[in-house]
Design an enzyme around this catalytic site. Structure first.
Site, short mmCIF file in Angstrom:
data_model
loop_
_atom_site.label_atom_id
_atom_site.label_comp_id
_atom_site.label_asym_id
_atom_site.label_seq_id
_atom_site.Cartn_x
_atom_site.Cartn_y
_atom_site.Cartn_z
N HIS A 237 0.69 -1.17 0.02
CA HIS A 237 -0.08 0.02 -0.08
C HIS A 237 0.85 1.26 -0.12
CE1 HIS A 237 -3.74 -2.40 0.69
NE2 HIS A 237 -3.11 -3.01 1.55
N ARG A 294 0.40 18.41 3.73
CA ARG A 294 2.04 18.37 3.48
C ARG A 294 2.45 18.36 2.04
NH1 ARG A 294 3.24 13.17 2.29
NH2 ARG A 294 1.87 11.64 3.33
#
Length: 498
Positions: A237, A294
Site C-alpha cells: 500500500h 503536506r
C-alpha cells in the site's frame, strides 16, 4: 507582509536538501537539524547552520518538537518547514510552532487536525457533495450493525483505521465469516501504530487506480489545482512509481476531479501545498480517499509538467502573499515519471536492506533529475525510511519519459545494498504498464521474484569481459577498457552485491 529570512528544516535527507536549495535561490538562510546517525549527511553540510538534536532513533531526535522549537529561538529562526513524515502532519507541533511566534510552512493546525482523521475528513468533504466510497461516516461501535452494513454494501469490504496511513490498520474482509477476526486485527494495529483504535468500513474497490490532485491555497481564500498524479504502482500500500499526468484520466475527469479537490481543501479552510487522494474504479468513477496536508514525496513530477516550484510557493503562502498563479494560467507540458529508489530487496518481498554504498553514481543527461541525500561511501541507517533517492525523468510524451527512465535506471550505479531499481525497470518494460492498463494490484498480479533473477543475473559473457578488461588494465595500465565493455556493464551488473 513578514519576510522570511531564516528557515529551519525539521527533516533529513533528500527532502531537507530539496527545501534548502529553493531557500538558497530565494536568498533565505537555512538551519539543518540532524541526529547522531546523520552527522555526516549531505543536508547537514549544505545548510548554513546545523544542530544535533539527539541520538539516532527518531523519537529522540527528529520528533523532539520541544527541542526543535528551542533551537529556533536560539538561532532567531523565522519559519519551520517540516517536509514530509516526522512532524509534518502533527497538529500539536503546528500549534506549538504558531504559539512560539514562528511561521509554520504548511496549513493551519485546524486543517491538519480535520484531514488527519479519515472520518473527520469524510464528514467535512461530504458537505460539498464530494463522491465518497459507500461506507460508514462514523467509527464502528456496534459490530452487529457493522456486519449488517457490510452485507448491504456487499463484500468485499475494507476496515480502515481512522487515523491510519501507509496501509496500517487496514484489512480486507471477503465474507462475514472473516469479519470479527479482521476487525480485531485492524483495531489492534490501529492502536499500536497510531494510539487510536477507531475504525470505519467502506466498500472495497477490487481493481482501483490511485489518483491524486496537487493543490495550492493561500491565506486569502484562493485555491488552485495543479492536475493529477498516477500512483497505482505500489507495494504494501505504499507507492514506488508515480507519474503525471495519468494515462487513465480524460480532460473531463481531470476537470471534475480538480474541482472536487479544491472543494475538499475549501472544506477545512486549507492553505499551503496539499494533496487530495482519490481512487478510481474500472468504470472511471472516482471517490475521495483522504487528504495529505503536506508536501508529497512525489511532488517533483508535478513540478516537471507545470514548471511550478512547489516549495517556493509554500514559502510565499506562509509569508502571507496571495497566489500569483491562476487556474487558467496552468497547463500540462510533457510527461514525468518518478521511481523511488529504496534500499529494499524486491526479490525478497521488498525486505529493507542496510549496508554501505560502496558504489553510488547518479545518472545524468537531458530529462533526468535525481533528488537524493546520499553519496558514495555513506551508510544506509536502519532507523529511518529506506529511501535512497527519487529518480525523475521528463519527456515530451509518456513514451519518451519511459525510455528516459529505463536508460537512467541502467546508468544508476549502486552497490553495497539491494535496491528497487531492478523492480522499477521491470515495471517500465512491462506491457501492462506501457499500455496503461495497470492498477494497485500490479505487484500481486504481474511481479514474481524470478522476474528479476532472470533479467539481472550475471551473464557469463559479461563476467568474461570484466576479467579480460581487468587483465588488460593490469598489463597495460594506460589502456582503458573499451566502450563496448562499458556498455555491457550497466547497472544490471553493479546492482548485485559486490
Amino acid at each position: 507582509m513578514p519576510r522570511i529570512k531564516k528557515i529551519l528544516i525539521a527533516n533529513r535527507g533528500e527532502i531537507a536538501l530539496r527545501i534548502m536549495r529553493t531557500a538558497r535561490e530565494m536568498g533565505i538562510s537555512t538551519v539543518a537539524i540532524f541526529s547522531e546517525a546523520d552527522r555526516k549527511s549531505l543536508h547537514v553540510r549544505y545548510a548554513d547552520e546545523a544542530v544535533c538534536v539527539g541520538p539516532a532513533p527518531s523519537a529522540e531526535s527528529y520528533l523532539r518538537s520541544d527541542k526543535i522549537i528551542k533551537i529556533c529561538k536560539e538561532l532567531n529562526v523565522d519559519a519551520i518547514h517540516p517536509g514530509y513524515g516526522f512532524l509534518s502532519e502533527n497538529t500539536d507541533f503546528a500549534q506549538k510552532v504558531a504559539d512560539a511566534g514562528i511561521i509554520f510552512i504548511g496549513p493551519s493546525p485546524h486543517a491538519i487536525e480535520i484531514m488527519g482523521s479519515k472520518l473527520a475528513a469524510k464528514q467535512a468533504a461530504g458537505k460539498y457533495n464530494i463522491p465518497m466510497v459507500p461506507g460508514t461516516s462514523t467509527a464502528v461501535t456496534d459490530r452487529t450493525e457493522a456486519k449488517k452494513l457490510a452485507t448491504n454494501i456487499g463484500y468485499p469490504v475494507l476496515i480502515k483505521a481512522s487515523a491510519g496511513g501507509g496501509g496500517k490498520g487496514m484489512r480486507v474482509v471477503n465474507n462475514e465469516q472473516e469479519f470479527d477476526e479482521q476487525m480485531d486485527r485492524a483495531v489492534s494495529e490501529a492502536l499500536s501504530s497510531f494510539g487510536d483504535g477507531a475504525v470505519f468500513i467502506e466498500k472495497y474497490i477490487t481493481s482501483p487506480k490511485h489518483i491524486e490532485i496537487q493543490i495550492l491555497g493561500d491565506q486569502h481564500g484562493n485555491i488552485i489545482h495543479l492536475f493529477e498524479r498516477e500512483c497505482s504502482i505500489q507495494r504494501r500500500h505504499q507507492k514506488v512509481i508515480e507519474e503525471a499526468p495519468s494515462v487513465s484520466v480524460t480532460p473531463e475527469i481531470r476537470e471534475a476531479m480538480g474541482r472536487a479537490a479544491i472543494d475538499v481543501a475549501r472544506s477545512c479552510g486549507y492553505y499551503g501545498a496539499g494533496t487530495v487522494e482519490f481512487i478510481m474504479d474500472e468504470k472511471r468513477n472516482f471517490y475521495f480517499l483522504e487528504m495529505n496536508t503536506r508536501l508529497q514525496v512525489e511532488h517533483p513530477v508535478t513540478e516537471q509538467i507545470t514548471g511550478v516550484d512547489l516549495v517556493r510557493q509554500m514559502i510565499h503562502i506562509a509569508e502571507g502573499y496571495p497566489l500569483t498563479l491562476k487556474q487558467e494560467d496552468l497547463s500540462i507540458k510533457g510527461h514525468a515519471i518518478e521511481a523511488r529508489v529504496y534500499a529494499e530487496d524486491a526479490a525478497n518481498n521488498f525486505l529493507p536492506d542496510v549496508g554501505t554504498l560502496n558504489t553510488y553514481v547518479r545518472p545524468q543527461g537531458n530529462g533526468v533529475r535525481v533528488d537524493d541525500g546520499f553519496e558514495q561511501g555513506m551508510a544506509i541507517p536502519i532507523h529511518y525510511d529506506p529511501m535512497i533517492a527519487k529518480l525523475i525523468t521528463f519527456g515530451a510524451s509518456r513514451e519518451e519519459a519511459i525510455e528516459k527512465m529505463t536508460r537512467a535506471i541502467d546508468e544508476y550505479q549502486i552497490s553495497g545494498v539491494q535496491t528497487t531499481l531492478p523492480f522499477c525497470r521491470f515495471v517500465m518494460k512491462h506491457q501492462v504498464f506501457i499500455n496503461g492498463q495497470f492498477d494497485t494490484n500490479f505487484v500481486n498480479h504481474y511481479f514474481k521474484p524470478e522476474n528479476l533473477t532472470s533479467e539481472y543475473r550475471i551473464d557469463e559473457s559479461i563476467l568474461a569481459a570484466l576479467l579480460s578488461a581487468s587483465l588488460m588494465t593490469t598489463t597495460n595500465p594506460l589502456k582503458a577498457p573499451s566502450t563496448d565493455l562499458q556498455a555491457a556493464t550497466t547497472s544490471k551488473w553493479r546492482e548485485r552485491r559486490l
